[in-house]
Design an enzyme around this catalytic site. Structure first.
Site, mmCIF file in Angstrom:
data_model
loop_
_atom_site.group_PDB
_atom_site.id
_atom_site.type_symbol
_atom_site.label_atom_id
_atom_site.label_comp_id
_atom_site.label_asym_id
_atom_site.label_seq_id
_atom_site.Cartn_x
_atom_site.Cartn_y
_atom_site.Cartn_z
ATOM 1 N N GLY A 11 0.799 -1.232 0.000
ATOM 2 C CA GLY A 11 0.000 0.000 0.000
ATOM 3 C C GLY A 11 0.825 1.272 0.000
ATOM 4 N N SER A 12 2.060 1.223 -0.534
ATOM 5 C CA SER A 12 2.831 2.473 -0.553
ATOM 6 C C SER A 12 2.209 3.478 -1.533
ATOM 7 C CB SER A 12 4.304 2.208 -0.878
ATOM 8 O OG SER A 12 4.446 1.802 -2.212
ATOM 9 N N ASN A 13 1.641 2.994 -2.626
ATOM 10 C CA ASN A 13 0.954 3.914 -3.545
ATOM 11 C C ASN A 13 -0.339 4.442 -2.935
ATOM 12 O OD1 ASN A 13 2.302 4.204 -6.318
ATOM 13 N ND2 ASN A 13 2.550 2.033 -5.835
ATOM 14 N N MET A 90 -3.467 -7.275 -7.431
ATOM 15 C CA MET A 90 -2.855 -8.333 -8.245
ATOM 16 C C MET A 90 -3.892 -9.348 -8.735
ATOM 17 S SD MET A 90 0.037 -7.236 -8.539
ATOM 18 C CE MET A 90 1.498 -6.489 -7.844
ATOM 19 N N ARG A 91 -4.970 -8.822 -9.292
ATOM 20 C CA ARG A 91 -6.040 -9.695 -9.754
ATOM 21 C C ARG A 91 -6.695 -9.022 -10.957
ATOM 22 N NH1 ARG A 91 -8.593 -13.792 -7.596
ATOM 23 N NH2 ARG A 91 -7.246 -13.736 -5.779
ATOM 24 N N ASN A 107 -4.847 2.157 -13.581
ATOM 25 C CA ASN A 107 -3.866 1.242 -12.982
ATOM 26 C C ASN A 107 -2.471 1.847 -13.073
ATOM 27 O OD1 ASN A 107 -2.855 -1.248 -11.919
ATOM 28 N ND2 ASN A 107 -2.236 -1.851 -13.983
ATOM 29 N N HIS A 109 1.614 0.632 -13.293
ATOM 30 C CA HIS A 109 2.437 -0.553 -13.558
ATOM 31 C C HIS A 109 3.913 -0.159 -13.495
ATOM 32 C CE1 HIS A 109 3.311 -4.537 -14.929
ATOM 33 N NE2 HIS A 109 4.165 -4.023 -15.802
HETATM 34 C C1 GAR Z 1 3.512 -1.253 -7.343
HETATM 35 O O1 GAR Z 1 4.868 -1.237 -7.730
HETATM 36 C C2 GAR Z 1 2.606 -1.366 -8.558
HETATM 37 O O2 GAR Z 1 3.103 -0.683 -9.669
HETATM 38 C C3 GAR Z 1 2.612 -2.855 -8.788
HETATM 39 O O3 GAR Z 1 2.474 -3.391 -7.491
HETATM 40 C C4 GAR Z 1 3.189 -2.552 -6.582
HETATM 41 C C5 GAR Z 1 2.327 -2.305 -5.379
HETATM 42 O O4 GAR Z 1 3.083 -1.647 -4.374
HETATM 43 N N1 GAR Z 1 1.560 -3.255 -9.671
HETATM 44 C C6 GAR Z 1 1.704 -4.205 -10.616
HETATM 45 O O5 GAR Z 1 2.716 -4.869 -10.744
HETATM 46 C C7 GAR Z 1 0.497 -4.403 -11.529
HETATM 47 N N2 GAR Z 1 0.804 -5.260 -12.589
HETATM 48 P P1 GAR Z 1 2.358 -0.924 -3.159
HETATM 49 O O6 GAR Z 1 1.386 -1.945 -2.553
HETATM 50 O O7 GAR Z 1 3.472 -0.584 -2.199
HETATM 51 O O8 GAR Z 1 1.648 0.275 -3.707
#
Ligand code: GAR
Length: 202
Positions: A11-13, A90-91, A107, A109
């Site tokens: 959940g850093s984003n 991730m789904r 989204n 990526h």
């Molecule tokens: C992020 O790096 C995001 O770009 C990636 O999951 C991570 C989640 O990090 N998403 C994918 O790979 C989608 N295909 P977070 O939970 O710290 O935000």
């Protein structure tokens, strides 16, 4: 605009978007809901700290994908959600789900799409030996890590970079780029033609 953030992990984003709203750089947005499919995800604790409600939906608890998605849709309607923001969710959703929210699902990526789709993009790009990689924010269509690109920024991979150095660089960029892209969507600044974002209005 009422936002639901979808996340499965750290959940850093999610936190970067919450911070951007709190510090005023993403005005006009309100996070009304976290949707999480992983009961052990750190993002659930983070949402609690920020007093944001969580809908926990574990796919295995549902008979099929349709009933799983129906449960999500029902709650999104109840919360009057305008925008679905995937941040490490991730789904994949079914084509029917995506069609129910045209240009309303976004989204992020951690690579320069269309390269390195999937759940291990940073590692895949690092292992491939690319010299430039980056981050993509895009509208979601029915395919994985696919749809009109809103913003894309590059990251240089230096010879001395380890995987963990590259991960840090990518995440730092993500935390800047996602709020910027959301701002463009929320302020309706994007010019879209067919399947492409062709510009930004001032
Ligand atoms: C992020 O790096 C995001 O770009 C990636 O999951 C991570 C989640 O990090 N998403 C994918 O790979 C989608 N295909 P977070 O939970 O710290 O935000």
């Amino acid at each position: 605009m009422n936002i639901a953030i979808f996340a499965s992990g750290k959940g850093s984003n999610f936190c970067a978007i919450v911070r951007a709203i709190k510090n005023g750089s993403l005005s006009g947005a309100r996070i009304s809901l976290l949707v999480c499919d992983n009961p052990h995800a750190l993002v659930i604790r983070r949402a609690k700290q920020f007093k944001i409600k969580t809908l926990l939906v574990v796919r295995e608890d549902f008979y099929n994908q349709v009933s799983f998605e129906q449960a999500i849709i029902q709650r999104l309607k109840a919360e009057k959600i305008d925008l679905l923001v995937l941040a490490g969710f991730m789904r994949m959703f079914s084509a029917g789900f995506v069609r129910s929210f045209p240009r309303k699902i976004i989204n992020i990526h951690p690579a320069l799409l269309p390269a390195f789709k999937g759940t291990k993009a940073i590692r895949d790009a690092f292992d491939y030996g690319v010299k430039i990689t980056g981050v993509t924010v895009h509208f979601v269509d029915a395919l994985m890590d696919h749809g009109p690109i809103i913003l894309q920024e590059t990251v240089r991979v230096l010879p001395q970079d380890t995987l963990s150095v590259l991960e840090k660089k990518i995440h730092t960029l993500e935390h800047q780029l996602y709020p910027q892209a959301l701002k463009l969507v929320i302020k309706k600044k994007l010019k879209i033609s067919g399947r492409k974002v062709v510009g930004v209005t001032r």
